[in-house]
Design a protein around this motif. Sequence first.
Motif, mmCIF file in Angstrom:
data_model
loop_
_atom_site.group_PDB
_atom_site.id
_atom_site.type_symbol
_atom_site.label_atom_id
_atom_site.label_comp_id
_atom_site.label_asym_id
_atom_site.label_seq_id
_atom_site.Cartn_x
_atom_site.Cartn_y
_atom_site.Cartn_z
ATOM 1 N N LYS A 87 1.108 -0.817 0.091
ATOM 2 C CA LYS A 87 -0.205 -0.173 0.135
ATOM 3 C C LYS A 87 0.627 1.790 0.207
ATOM 4 N N ILE A 88 0.215 2.351 -0.357
ATOM 5 C CA ILE A 88 1.212 3.983 -0.311
ATOM 6 C C ILE A 88 -0.266 4.959 0.656
ATOM 7 N N THR A 89 0.864 5.247 2.192
ATOM 8 C CA THR A 89 0.053 6.085 2.825
ATOM 9 C C THR A 89 0.434 7.853 1.930
ATOM 10 N N VAL A 90 -0.136 8.680 2.858
ATOM 11 C CA VAL A 90 0.071 9.832 1.822
ATOM 12 C C VAL A 90 -1.122 10.915 3.132
ATOM 13 N N LYS A 91 0.525 11.486 3.767
ATOM 14 C CA LYS A 91 -0.106 12.642 4.955
ATOM 15 C C LYS A 91 0.541 14.169 4.825
ATOM 16 N N PRO A 92 -1.017 14.597 4.283
ATOM 17 C CA PRO A 92 -0.603 16.265 4.358
ATOM 18 C C PRO A 92 -0.925 16.717 5.776
ATOM 19 N N ALA A 93 -0.052 18.224 5.883
ATOM 20 C CA ALA A 93 -0.082 18.711 7.174
ATOM 21 C C ALA A 93 -1.485 18.148 7.522
#
Length: 187
Positions: A87-93
């Motif tokens: 999987k891929i995770t993306v975490k913006p502010a």
Amino acid sequence: KPPVPVRPEGPWEIVRFADADALYVCLLPDTPLPGEQRRPVHIQLPHRAFVYDVRAKQALGQTDAVETTLAPGQPQIYALLPYDVRKITVKPAAEVAAGADLPVDVALDLAPSRRCARHCIRIELAGPDGRTLRHYAQNVVTGRPAVRTTIPLAVNDPAGRWTIRATDVATGRANQAAFTVTPAASD
């Protein structure tokens, strides 16, 4: 002996690109003869790997062969990786003011854990109205399973709930997250 045998044989171009532990195999069926249609083929890959159909954004599992159908003029691209991208995770502010830089962390979950080949991660933003804003799209190239990037926002961007989407180009794994844009600070 061809480096990537395809049966039955046919008029196509086969290109390979090696990048560290990753191998990309591209097939382009030549211009068809009159009456030539799609045809099923067996592609014998150079070695066993976790295989992904790049154009279809689909995992094919751990294998050394692919059964598919080739159509004249329609390329097929396969990524052969020594690991599975689970999987891929993306975490913006969580929140950022219009006109400021949005920090974004992206991580690939690899199994079994090994050194990471180079990956291209496509980042896209959608505003509060849900429309993708092409001018914020970027490609982040990394040889690590985790990377941080920043996206500079415009001062006149609308306040509200935005969405960011990250897609690993080779595997098609994608994920998205929401963040809030607040009005730009006044001087």
